[in-house]
Design a protein around this motif. Structure first.
Motif, PDB file in Angstrom:
ATOM      1  N   ARG A   7       0.845  -1.175   0.000  1.00  7.73           N
ATOM      2  CA  ARG A   7       0.000   0.000   0.000  1.00  7.73           C
ATOM      3  C   ARG A   7       0.892   1.240   0.000  1.00  7.73           C
ATOM      4  NH1 ARG A   7      -2.269   2.883   4.010  1.00  7.73           N
ATOM      5  NH2 ARG A   7      -1.138   1.671   5.534  1.00  7.73           N
ATOM      6  N   GLU A  10       1.705   7.044   3.386  1.00  6.66           N
ATOM      7  CA  GLU A  10       1.286   8.445   3.426  1.00  6.66           C
ATOM      8  C   GLU A  10       2.243   9.208   4.333  1.00  6.66           C
ATOM      9  OE1 GLU A  10      -2.785   8.650   4.541  1.00  6.66           O
ATOM     10  OE2 GLU A  10      -3.455   7.779   2.645  1.00  6.66           O
ATOM     11  N   ARG A  12       2.042  11.966   5.918  1.00  7.57           N
ATOM     12  CA  ARG A  12       1.466  12.490   7.172  1.00  7.57           C
ATOM     13  C   ARG A  12       1.439  11.407   8.238  1.00  7.57           C
ATOM     14  NH1 ARG A  12      -3.532  16.689   6.055  1.00  7.57           N
ATOM     15  NH2 ARG A  12      -3.262  17.278   8.211  1.00  7.57           N
ATOM     16  N   THR A  13       1.059  10.197   7.826  1.00  2.73           N
ATOM     17  CA  THR A  13       0.992   9.086   8.762  1.00  2.73           C
ATOM     18  C   THR A  13       2.390   8.701   9.233  1.00  2.73           C
ATOM     19  OG1 THR A  13      -0.790   8.316   7.347  1.00  2.73           O
ATOM     20  CG2 THR A  13      -0.071   6.813   9.071  1.00  2.73           C
ATOM     21  N   MET A  87       5.778   7.545  -1.576  1.00  2.59           N
ATOM     22  CA  MET A  87       4.702   7.840  -0.621  1.00  2.59           C
ATOM     23  C   MET A  87       3.925   9.076  -1.052  1.00  2.59           C
ATOM     24  SD  MET A  87       6.602   9.239   2.842  1.00  2.59           S
ATOM     25  CE  MET A  87       7.672   7.829   3.087  1.00  2.59           C
ATOM     26  N   ARG A  88       2.675   9.114  -0.614  1.00  2.00           N
ATOM     27  CA  ARG A  88       1.827  10.281  -0.875  1.00  2.00           C
ATOM     28  C   ARG A  88       2.186  11.380   0.095  1.00  2.00           C
ATOM     29  NH1 ARG A  88      -2.797   9.807  -4.068  1.00  2.00           N
ATOM     30  NH2 ARG A  88      -3.636  11.803  -3.373  1.00  2.00           N
ATOM     31  N   GLY A  89       2.268  12.591  -0.380  1.00  2.00           N
ATOM     32  CA  GLY A  89       2.553  13.692   0.524  1.00  2.00           C
ATOM     33  C   GLY A  89       3.196  14.823  -0.246  1.00  2.00           C
ATOM     34  N   ARG A 107       6.414  16.858  -4.315  1.00  2.00           N
ATOM     35  CA  ARG A 107       6.037  15.569  -3.738  1.00  2.00           C
ATOM     36  C   ARG A 107       7.158  15.148  -2.800  1.00  2.00           C
ATOM     37  NH1 ARG A 107       2.288  11.684  -6.196  1.00  2.00           N
ATOM     38  NH2 ARG A 107       3.401  10.207  -4.888  1.00  2.00           N
ATOM     39  N   MET A 147      -2.529  14.868  -6.330  1.00  2.00           N
ATOM     40  CA  MET A 147      -2.751  14.870  -4.883  1.00  2.00           C
ATOM     41  C   MET A 147      -3.857  15.859  -4.510  1.00  2.00           C
ATOM     42  SD  MET A 147       1.020  14.344  -3.219  1.00  2.00           S
ATOM     43  CE  MET A 147       1.766  15.678  -4.105  1.00  2.00           C
ATOM     44  N   ASP A 151      -3.121  15.838   1.506  1.00  2.00           N
ATOM     45  CA  ASP A 151      -1.771  15.274   1.367  1.00  2.00           C
ATOM     46  C   ASP A 151      -0.670  16.250   1.806  1.00  2.00           C
ATOM     47  OD1 ASP A 151      -2.478  12.741   0.299  1.00  2.00           O
ATOM     48  OD2 ASP A 151      -2.914  13.695  -1.632  1.00  2.00           O
ATOM     49  N   VAL A 153       1.805  18.147   3.999  1.00  2.00           N
ATOM     50  CA  VAL A 153       2.347  17.862   5.333  1.00  2.00           C
ATOM     51  C   VAL A 153       2.905  19.102   6.025  1.00  2.00           C
ATOM     52  CG1 VAL A 153       2.901  15.446   4.833  1.00  2.00           C
ATOM     53  CG2 VAL A 153       4.637  17.193   4.451  1.00  2.00           C
TER      54      VAL A 153
END
Ligand SMILES: [Zn+2]
Length: 410
Positions: A7, A10, A12-13, A87-89, A107, A147, A151, A153
Motif C-alpha cells: 500500500r 502516506e 502524514r501518517t 509515498m503520498r505527501g 512531492r 494529490m 496530502d 504535510v
C-alpha cells in the motif's frame, strides 16, 4: 509498516507514526525529515541533523526495514544515498513579496519542484486577498501531481516583514502590506489545510536557507544571503540554523545607514541602503538621466536589467553603482559576522556579473584583509535558485523542522 510495500505510504501518517517524545523517536523523525528535504548519504545526514553517524546508521537501518526509506545502490558504503520510499505527501513553500507571490510544491518522494507565480498583488487592504490566491496556486499544483489538500504535510510562509521568532507574529513591516500582515500568520491557512503546520519567517531568511539547502550555499558554514529587489533584505544561516536575532530583525541590511544626510527612507530613518539601491530608486535614476530625451524608459527593475544587458550605458552604470553600494554595506556586515559565503539574490542577483563584480570589488576593498587572504577566503556568488530561493527555502525549512506549539526560535 511492513505492509508498506503493498500500500502506498502516506507522509502524514509516517511523520506522526511515532509522535512520542522519546529521544529515539525524536531522532528518527529528525533523520526522516532530513531525508525528505534532500536524499543524502549517511555522512551528510549526520552533518545536517547534528546526530552521530552511529545514531543515523541505526535510524536508517530501522526505517529501511520498515520500508519507509530506500538506499541507492552505489559505490562504497558512504556513497549510498538514502531517499524516502514512494509515498503520498506534498510540502509547500510560499513567498509573499512586496508585489508578487510565488508558490513552490514538491512531492515528498520526488526531488522535482513545481512552482507558480501569482499575479501582482492587491496590497494594503485588510482582507488578505493573497491568501486565497496562494490557496488557488497550491491546489492547482496539487492537482497536477495527482494529490489533494489532505496530502499537504507542511507549509513554509515567507513574509516581507520581521517575524518574531518566539511568537511567529509580524514585528515590523515596511511595506504597503502592513494591514494584511496583522494577526497570527500560522492560522491563515487553517481553513484550507486543517492541521497542517505553517512555519512563518522573513522571506530573505527563507531564501538564505534555500541557497544553503539546494543552491550555491550548500554546506556553507556562515552564509549571508542578500535579496535585492524592490526592497533589500538579507538572511544569515549559521551552522545550518537561520539566525533571526531577538526580535526577528537580524540581517536587515536594507536599513543600514549609508548616508545620515541622505534621502528619507520608507522605514522613517534617513539614508538607508534602500534609498540608494531599491528597485524603484534605480528605475527612477535612469528615468531622470533620460529626462527630455526621446528614449523608451524602463518601468521596472527587470526592464532596466534587460536594457543594461543590451549595453545601455545609463542602465549599466546605475547597476554598477548599485553593486558598489551593496558591496560597501556587505563589507560592514562581513566585519561583524565573518561569513565564508555571500550570495547575491533577488532581482539584482538575476543581473549576474553586471552587479556581482562591482559588489565583490567594493566588499573586498572594505573588508578586513584577513578574510580574503585566508586559504578559504570569503567569496561573493550569484544565487543559483534565483527567484525560487525564497519559496524553496520556505518549503525545506518547514519540512525539516518538527512543528512545535511555539515556532522554533533561535
Ligand atoms: Zn530604511
Amino acid at each position: 509498516m511492513t505492509s508498506g510495500r503493498r500500500r502506498l505510504l502516506e507522509a502524514r501518517t509516517v511523520l506522526s507514526a511515532s509522535s512520542d517524545s522519546s529521544v529515539r523517536a525524536l531522532n528518527t523523525r529528525r533523520v526522516l525529515r532530513a531525508v525528505m528535504v534532500l536524499p543524502a548519504t549517511q555522512v551528510q545526514l549526520a552533518r545536517r541533523t547534528g546526530l552521530s553517524q552511529a545514531t543515523v546508521s541505526g535510524v536508517v537501518g530501522r526505517l529501511q526495514q520498515e520500508g519507509v526509506v530506500e538506499v541507492d545502490e552505489g559505490e562504497g558504503e558512504r556513497g549510498k544515498r538514502v531517499r524516502v520510499a514512494p509515498m503520498r505527501g506534498a510540502a509547500v513553500g510560499i513567498e509573499v513579496g512586496h508585489d508578487r507571490l510565488i508558490v513552490a510544491l514538491r512531492r515528498i518522494d520526488n526531488e522535482e519542484v513545481l512552482h507558480q507565480g501569482g499575479n501582482r498583488l492587491v496590497v494594503g487592504r485588510d482582507d488578505r486577498a493573497w491568501v486565497g490566491e496562494a490557496v488557488r496556486l497550491i491546489d492547482d499544483l496539487l492537482e497536477s501531481t495527482g494529490m489533494v489538500a489532505a496530502d499537504v504535510v507542511s507549509i513554509g510562509l515567507g513574509l516581507p516583514a520581521a517575524v518574531d521568532p518566539r511568537r511567529g507574529r509580524v514585528n515590523q513591516s515596511v511595506t504597503a502590506m502592513k494591514e494584511d500582515l496583522r494577526g497570527n500568520p500560522a492560522t491563515w491557512f487553517e481553513e484550507h489545510y486543517p492541521g497542517v503546520p505553517v512555519v512563518v519567517d522573513n522571506e530573505a531568511n527563507f531564501a538564505a536557507y534555500g541557497e544553503y539547502t539546494y543552491g550555491v550555499g550548500r554546506d556553507a558554514e556562515v552564509l549571508l544571503f542578500v535579496k535585492a529587489s524592490t526592497g533589500i533584505g538579507a538572511g544569515l544561516v549559521i551552522g545550518g540554523t537561520v539566525f533571526r536575532g531577538r526580535h526577528g530583525f537580524a540581517g536587515e541590511v536594507g536599513h543600514l545607514t549609508m548616508d545620515p544626510n541622505g534621502l528619507v527612507c520608507r522605514c522613517g530613518n534617513r539614508g538607508c541602503l534602500e534609498t540608494l539601491v531599491s528597485g524603484p530608486r534605480l528605475v527612477e535614476e535612469v528615468r531622470q538621466a533620460y529626462r527630455g530625451h526621446r528614449v523608451d524608459l524602463p518601468m521596472t527593475l527587470a526592464g532596466l536589467i534587460e536594457r543594461a544587458r543590451a549595453h545601455d550605458p545609463v542602465c549599466v552604470r546605475v547597476l554598477q553603482d548599485a553593486g558598489r553600494n551593496i558591496g560597501l554595506a556587505l563589507a560592514r556586515v562581513c566585519n561583524i559576522v565573518n561569513p565564508d559565503l555571500v550570495v547575491l539574490g533577488g532581482e539584482l542577483g538575476e543581473a549576474g556579473d553586471l552587479v556581482r563584480k562591482h559588489a565583490a570589488r567594493d566588499l573586498e576593498r572594505n573588508v578586513l584583509t584577513g578574510m580574503l587572504e585566508h586559504e578559504h577566503p570569503v567569496v561573493v556568488r550569484v544565487s543559483e535558485l534565483g527567484l525560487l530561493a525564497g519559496p524553496r527555502g520556505a518549503l525545506a525549512f518547514a519540512l525539516s523542522n518538527e512543528p512545535t506549539a511555539q515556532p522554533s526560535s533561535f
